[in-house]
Design an enzyme around this catalytic site. Structure first.
Site, PDB file in Angstrom:
ATOM      1  N   GLY A 525       0.825  -1.205   0.000  1.00 26.07           N
ATOM      2  CA  GLY A 525       0.000   0.000   0.000  1.00 26.07           C
ATOM      3  C   GLY A 525       0.853   1.246   0.000  1.00 26.07           C
ATOM      4  CB  VAL A 530       1.066  -5.618   4.824  1.00 28.40           C
ATOM      5  CG1 VAL A 530       0.471  -6.275   6.069  1.00 28.40           C
ATOM      6  CG2 VAL A 530       0.701  -4.148   4.767  1.00 28.40           C
ATOM      7  CG  ASP A 643      -7.381   6.376   2.073  1.00 29.73           C
ATOM      8  OD1 ASP A 643      -7.921   6.648   0.990  1.00 29.73           O
ATOM      9  OD2 ASP A 643      -6.350   5.705   2.164  1.00 29.73           O
TER      10      ASP A 643
END
Length: 837
Positions: A525, A530, A643
């Site tokens: 991202g 991650v 977001d």
């Protein structure tokens, strides 16, 4: 002897009728209609360069037929309509040249519906459709133009068109909007030029000013912020010194041909300047107006000033006060402001009791009077000697601009604009200066004290550092003792204030993720990568590691670390700790075995997509709504996520949704309802219109994102990637069209359609469309949305059509800083530490 050209023309006519008359439908691929010939619905004529067509069309949601001009490559883009007020009811219609030489439209009853009505037309004429989009009626003998569609525009301004204003007669070219998308009749909005003093462009609503371009100085319109950007150039204006002023499009700095460019006046009263993208087969928005509430004419009334960065946006000019304070406080600014104290104007004494207050970066008021001068001081002296002169401004190309009546449509711009000098009492100027003499020393003294206090605080904090670190280490061990995981905390986080949040060492996380091996990678991202990890006690975790190339920094890292660690809710992801060693910054979350919602929804090869039946999808919608309700209402401080999107919705082993990624979240306190930011951040396709265009956000901004998210869950398609080729609609536009036609099930992912749940699905689409309405006041609050979904509220209001119904992209230029991307954007925000419930 006849002219050779005339003889050639008649020979061409003879060949046309002998050869083509029997095959008229197939022979009309020409740009000309000749005398005694015709085109019959659905035949067309095409301009020589294959740019425009003249033919019949039917708008959406109606069966009426109209004669119009449209692009060959985008036939739904209508640029001119002949019979806009007299629609045809069937397809038995004909266009031909009448005996008197006019172009006429005849219906199935042989009645003339529309005519060019050129009273001086000769008997022998022809009609030609040019590559500019202009339809011209011309004399065959002299080729003189008798009538042209450019002189009778509808709602579209094309290159080479000229918008006229006759100073002597007052006659002018007027553009008028459609009534709506289905009715090209004359709508509420018109536009044109006013040149009573200095030429200006206007949009009128029901004959009253709605938007104003500001004076034309020979290069730009002073009231259009984007024109101060040297890279932006839209139109030019010419005075032919014969009492006629005209405006025309000169283009935008682009490699594309100017013929593939247009400015439309839509049914909502907005100018929209677009260029054709051959790659995307779509019209890209370059500029539009009005953009904000302040762009609307006279928003703040007489002697009021509008600043979109203020809240409220309206304020009285210095020396003025609201005419009606109760109305003003209720945000009804129509009556504007009035002077607190009358001016002490004395013509015999050169008005020594008055002075001028400078207001920088302004859009100058309407009704300016011009006086040619090459010096600004001449403007001041001339205005000062005239008791009726309320204000003045100076432009090198225009000279002096004076205002003798009310100052209307005044706006404060952002770093561009003109100095506006308004007349005030000299005592008010002195008072202003005296206040500055007091304020400046106080501010300087305060800054000095703050610096000394900060230095002292740093010295004390350094001495207490070791004790604080030992205490935090002990607390972290206590927190994780139930998991039988011994976490050793290192000291390299001394520059990061992480409060009570447990700290993991880089070594611990490296071992848990197999040294951040690619096999453990879960996703990527705006923050970074991650990874999945497993602690020594077997507990699974997700490690979010800030990339060195990430556009997010320590502020977003700390914002998420501190904010989310204080929030406790079943539909918010749980933060277990963080790591901040040297250059490394990582956040550690509970592991979500079903990954993120975007993977399950949009990856058609992923096995979990088939598991998302209607029951699970509706449960996910409800869970996201409950999480938002906690953020907006139930936590101690209101939190705006900013977001919300599928990749930020994680799914646990039971498919329960959990909102994540609070790096861009903003915190509201007290009774604060909305805020403004100078730079827009977030993800394109999920941002509310007022946030994307004006930088204004509130809980209704999250509601808009939630509405988009609901439609994506229902459709199984991503908003920014979805495009309906047949209707040229976005995901929102497609949902609106099908729902308004009572065919909402055609919008939904076919894998979840079931007649037993039809009513429930239609209700979800209805609620989602209420959430994505253009104006925040029209969108329901999140608690209302949940009540609607659970039938706590049975009767639902009808939604308005979404503003982004048609597909558009991120081509926004000029002074508007619009950042769109699939990931995240850096933002210069104020980050706040809070204690959640």
């Amino acid at each position: 002897m006849m002219n050779a050209k005339v003889i050639q023309f008649f020979i061409f006519q003879f060949i046309f009728f002998v050869v083509c008359a029997p095959l008229l439908g197939s022979c009309l691929q020409t740009d000309i209609i000749l005398s005694n010939s015709f085109i019959k619905d659905p035949d067309t004529i095409v301009s020589l360069g294959n740019v425009f067509k003249l033919g019949f069309f039917t708008p959406e949601n109606t069966t009426n037929r109209y004669l119009g001009i449209f692009y060959t490559f985008s036939e739904k883009t209508i640029v001119w309509v002949a019979n806009r007020e007299t629609p045809l009811k069937d397809s038995s219609n004909t266009v031909t040249i009448s005996k008197d030489g006019n172009l006429v439209l005849i219906d199935s009853k042989n009645q003339t519906v529309w005519s060019t009505n050129a009273t001086t037309s000769p008997m022998k004429t022809s009609v030609q459709l040019q590559d500019s989009g202009n339809l011209v009626l011309q004399d065959n003998a002299t080729s003189a133009i008798i009538w042209e569609s450019f002189s009778y525009p509808t709602n579209v301004f094309l290159p080479n068109m000229k918008v006229f204003y006759n100073i002597t007669t007052g006659k002018k070219t007027i553009y008028s909007s459609w009534k709506n998308e289905s009715d090209p009749g004359v709508g509420s909005f018109t536009s044109g030029i006013e040149a009573l003093n200095i030429p200006q462009g206007f949009i009128w609503k029901n004959h009253h000013p709605y938007w104003r371009s500001g004076p034309w100085n020979g290069q730009i319109f002073l009231g259009v912020q984007d024109m101060y950007d040297r890279g932006f150039q839209l139109t030019t204006m010419v005075n032919n010194n014969a009492g006629i002023i005209y405006q025309t499009i000169i283009g935008f700095h682009t490699d594309q041909a100017s013929s593939l460019m247009k400015v439309s006046l839509n049914s909502s009263g907005s100018f929209v300047h677009t260029i054709w993208s051959d790659q995307r087969k779509n019209w890209d928005i370059v500029w539009w107006a009005p953009k904000t509430e302040c762009d609307v004419y006279g928003t703040c009334g007489p002697f009021g000033s509008c600043n979109i960065q203020d809240s409220p946006v309206c304020s009285c000019l210095r020396g003025f006060e609201p005419v009606n304070k109760e109305e003003w406080e209720s945000r009804n600014w129509t009556n504007g402001c009035q002077r607190r104290t009358q001016l002490q104007c004395d013509q015999s004494n050169n008005t020594s009791g008055d002075g001028f207050l400078r207001l920088p970066f302004m859009k100058v008021p309407d009704f300016a009077e011009q006086f040619s001068s090459s010096r600004e001081d001449v403007c001041r002296n001339k205005c000062l000697r005239n008791c009726s002169c309320m204000a003045y401004a100076y432009d090198y190309n225009i000279g002096c601009m004076f205002w003798t009546g009310s100052l209307i449509d005044v706006q404060r711009f952002v770093r561009v604009g003109y100095d506006l000098y308004i007349r005030v009492l000299a005592s008010e100027l002195d008072s202003h200066k005296n206040k500055l003499f007091i304020i400046i020393p106080v501010v300087v003294a305060f800054c000095c004290m703050s610096i000394f206090t900060f230095i002292a605080w740093c010295w004390i904090a350094k001495r207490k550092g070791e004790k604080r670190k030992d205490k935090r280490t002990f607390e972290a061990l206590q927190i994780f003792s139930s998991n039988s995981t011994a976490i050793v905390l290192k000291d390299e986080s001394q520059k990061v204030n992480i409060e009570e949040l447990p700290l993991f060492t880089f070594e611990t996380l490296g071992n848990a993720t197999n040294k951040f091996h690619d096999n453990n990678l879960l996703g990527n991202g705006g923050f970074g990568l991650v990874y999945m990890g497993k602690l020594e006690n077997g507990k699974e975790i997700a490690v979010k590691r800030l990339s060195a190339l990430s556009r997010q920094g320590i502020e977003e890292f700390m914002n998420e670390a501190v904010v989310i660690s204080k929030l406790q809710h079943q539909n918010l992801v749980r933060l277990l700790g963080c790591c901040a060693e040297k250059e490394e910054k990582m956040l550690i979350y509970e592991y979500m075995p079903n990954k993120s919602l975007d993977v399950c929804l949009f990856d058609h090869t992923h096995p979990s997509r088939n598991i998302l039946d209607w029951t699970k999808r509706f449960s996910i919608i409800e869970g996201i709504g409950r999480g938002l309700l906690y953020l907006h209402k139930d936590s101690r401080l209101k939190i705006i996520h900013r977001d919300l999107k599928p990749s930020n919705i994680l799914l646990d082993g039971e498919w329960n949704p959990k909102i994540s990624d609070f790096g861009l979240a903003r915190i509201f306190g007290g009774n604060q309802e909305h805020a403004n930011t100078a730079r827009v951040v977030g993800t394109y396709g999920y941002m509310a219109p007022e946030y994307a265009m004006e930088g204004r956000f509130s809980e209704k901004s999250d509601v808009y994102s939630f509405g988009v998210l609901m439609l994506e869950i229902l459709k199984g398609k991503k908003n920014i990637h979805y495009y309906n080729q047949e209707w040229s609609l976005s995901l929102l536009g497609c949902a609106w069209k099908l729902w308004s036609e009572g065919n909402g099930l055609a919008f939904v992912d076919e894998t979840i359609v079931d007649s037993n749940i039809e009513e429930e699905i239609m209700r979800c689409i209805h609620v989602a469309l209420l959430c994505v309405q253009e104006f925040p006041k029209d969108r329901p609050a999140i608690q209302t949305v949940l009540s609607m979904l659970n039938r706590g509220i049975v009767d639902l209001p009808d939604p308005e059509q979404p503003i982004f119904a048609e597909k558009w992209n991120d081509l926004h230029r000029g002074s508007t800083q619009f950042i769109s991307q699939v990931g995240l954007s850096v933002n210069e925000v104020t980050l706040t530490v809070l204690d959640g419930r």
